[in-house]
Design an enzyme around this catalytic site. Structure first.
Site, PDB file in Angstrom:
ATOM      1  N   ALA A 195      36.920 -38.493 -11.462  1.00 37.24           N
ATOM      2  CA  ALA A 195      38.314 -38.948 -11.596  1.00 37.24           C
ATOM      3  C   ALA A 195      39.065 -38.144 -12.651  1.00 37.24           C
ATOM      4  O   ALA A 195      39.821 -38.691 -13.447  1.00 37.24           O
ATOM      5  CB  ALA A 195      38.320 -40.425 -11.939  1.00 37.24           C
ATOM      6  N   HIS A 222      44.158 -40.291 -17.759  1.00 36.59           N
ATOM      7  CA  HIS A 222      43.467 -39.399 -18.689  1.00 36.59           C
ATOM      8  C   HIS A 222      44.397 -38.224 -18.989  1.00 36.59           C
ATOM      9  O   HIS A 222      44.851 -37.537 -18.068  1.00 36.59           O
ATOM     10  CB  HIS A 222      42.164 -38.858 -18.077  1.00 36.59           C
ATOM     11  CG  HIS A 222      41.249 -39.918 -17.566  1.00 36.59           C
ATOM     12  ND1 HIS A 222      40.490 -40.721 -18.388  1.00 36.59           N
ATOM     13  CD2 HIS A 222      40.980 -40.321 -16.294  1.00 36.59           C
ATOM     14  CE1 HIS A 222      39.785 -41.564 -17.659  1.00 36.59           C
ATOM     15  NE2 HIS A 222      40.070 -41.347 -16.387  1.00 36.59           N
ATOM     16  N   ASN A 268      32.859 -41.805 -17.809  1.00 29.88           N
ATOM     17  CA  ASN A 268      31.969 -40.715 -17.389  1.00 29.88           C
ATOM     18  C   ASN A 268      32.729 -39.402 -17.255  1.00 29.88           C
ATOM     19  O   ASN A 268      32.154 -38.326 -17.437  1.00 29.88           O
ATOM     20  CB  ASN A 268      31.286 -41.087 -16.070  1.00 29.88           C
ATOM     21  CG  ASN A 268      30.115 -42.021 -16.260  1.00 29.88           C
ATOM     22  OD1 ASN A 268      29.140 -41.681 -16.923  1.00 29.88           O
ATOM     23  ND2 ASN A 268      30.203 -43.206 -15.697  1.00 29.88           N
TER      24      ASN A 268
END
Length: 282
Positions: free
Chosen positions: A136, A234, A204
């Site tokens: 992701a 992010h 992760n």
């Protein structure tokens, strides 16, 4: 556990198919399993593993997939590629079995490689391969390219709705309660290694970024619980001798709030690249 069949199937071209073992049939695993069953050139869904074997068997029957249900060791003995999308507690067991059989090991719980960094050296010594999907995140190609030169700094700011961080060990250890949160709260600020350890099911992508770049002990990380957003975000800021990068991704959560929908699609793309005759990107 079903019996192991070792005969290797062949593609229409006559070349042997890569047999894929899928360890975990949760939110991500089921999407990947369906894609493999529907057809990815050069690959076959050969085996799966799940905590609830009856449920796994029911899922395979519902999609018409003829795959075996095996444990980690049996899967590693008969599959060429092992995809890990399982709880962090079983990460090392799966990894050791795959690496010991010189397989391609594709982990989604990438944070496990920071806790068990000896696995990377073991893979190098025995001839196994560890291939980490982008997941992701975005820009790993650019980060890897920059790492061929000199990267001065990498900073990541991760923001998730509170539900996407629920249950993290860091929250329990620091007695942090997210229920009823009404404004953004910074939960962690420090280096990636400790952040990933505190939020093993939630960041992760940060482990993958640190491994692609300057490592988990130099990659700076902020983790925020933000009730004002609905997507996992992010932001990456990188400064290198070759480029300055500023990147942001907003991921739509899957049925599992901690995981973005794009994670499963990234895994499928990574699998497809194993046998593709044409590939774009580093």
């Amino acid at each position: 556990m079903e019996s192991v069949v070792s005969q290797k199937p062949a593609a229409p071209s006559g070349k042997p198919l890569l047999r894929v073992g899928l360890f975990g049939l949760g939110t991500v695993g089921r999407v990947v399993a369906r894609a493999l069953h529907e057809g990815i050139d050069g690959l076959s869904l050969h085996a799966v593993a799940a905590r609830d074997q009856d449920r796994a068997r029911g899922f395979l029957q519902s999609v018409g997939a003829d795959a075996q249900i095996l444990d980690a060791q049996a899967m590693a003995e008969c599959c060429d590629v092992i995809v890990e999308c399982a709880p962090a507690a079983v990460f090392r067991t799966i990894a050791l079995a795959a690496i010991g059989q010189q397989r391609i090991f594709m982990p989604l719980s990438v944070g496990g490689l920071l806790t068990h960094d000896d696995l990377i050296e073991q893979a190098r010594q025995c001839g196994a391969r560890i291939i980490v999907p982008t997941g992701a995140l975005l820009g790993l190609d650019a980060v890897r390219a920059a790492a061929e030169g000199t990267i001065n700094s990498v900073r990541v700011v991760t923001r998730k709705p509170p539900g996407g961080l629920a249950g993290a060990p860091y929250l329990r250890e620091h007695n942090i309660e997210l229920e009823g949160l009404t404004e953004p709260l910074c939960l962690y600020k420090g280096m990636a290694r400790a952040g990933v350890a505190g939020f093993p099911a939630n960041v992760n992508v940060i482990a993958a970024l640190s491994l692609a770049g300057i490592g988990p002990d130099r990659t700076e990380l902020e983790i925020w619980a933000d009730p004002t957003i609905t997507r996992n975000t992010h932001q990456i800021l990188l400064d290198a001798d070759s480029a300055r990068l500023s990147m942001m991704i907003e991921n739509i959560p899957s049925a599992n709030a901690a995981t973005g929908r794009i994670t499963a699609l990234s895994t499928i793309a990574c699998l497809r690249a194993l046998t593709a005759s044409f590939k774009v990107g580093t």
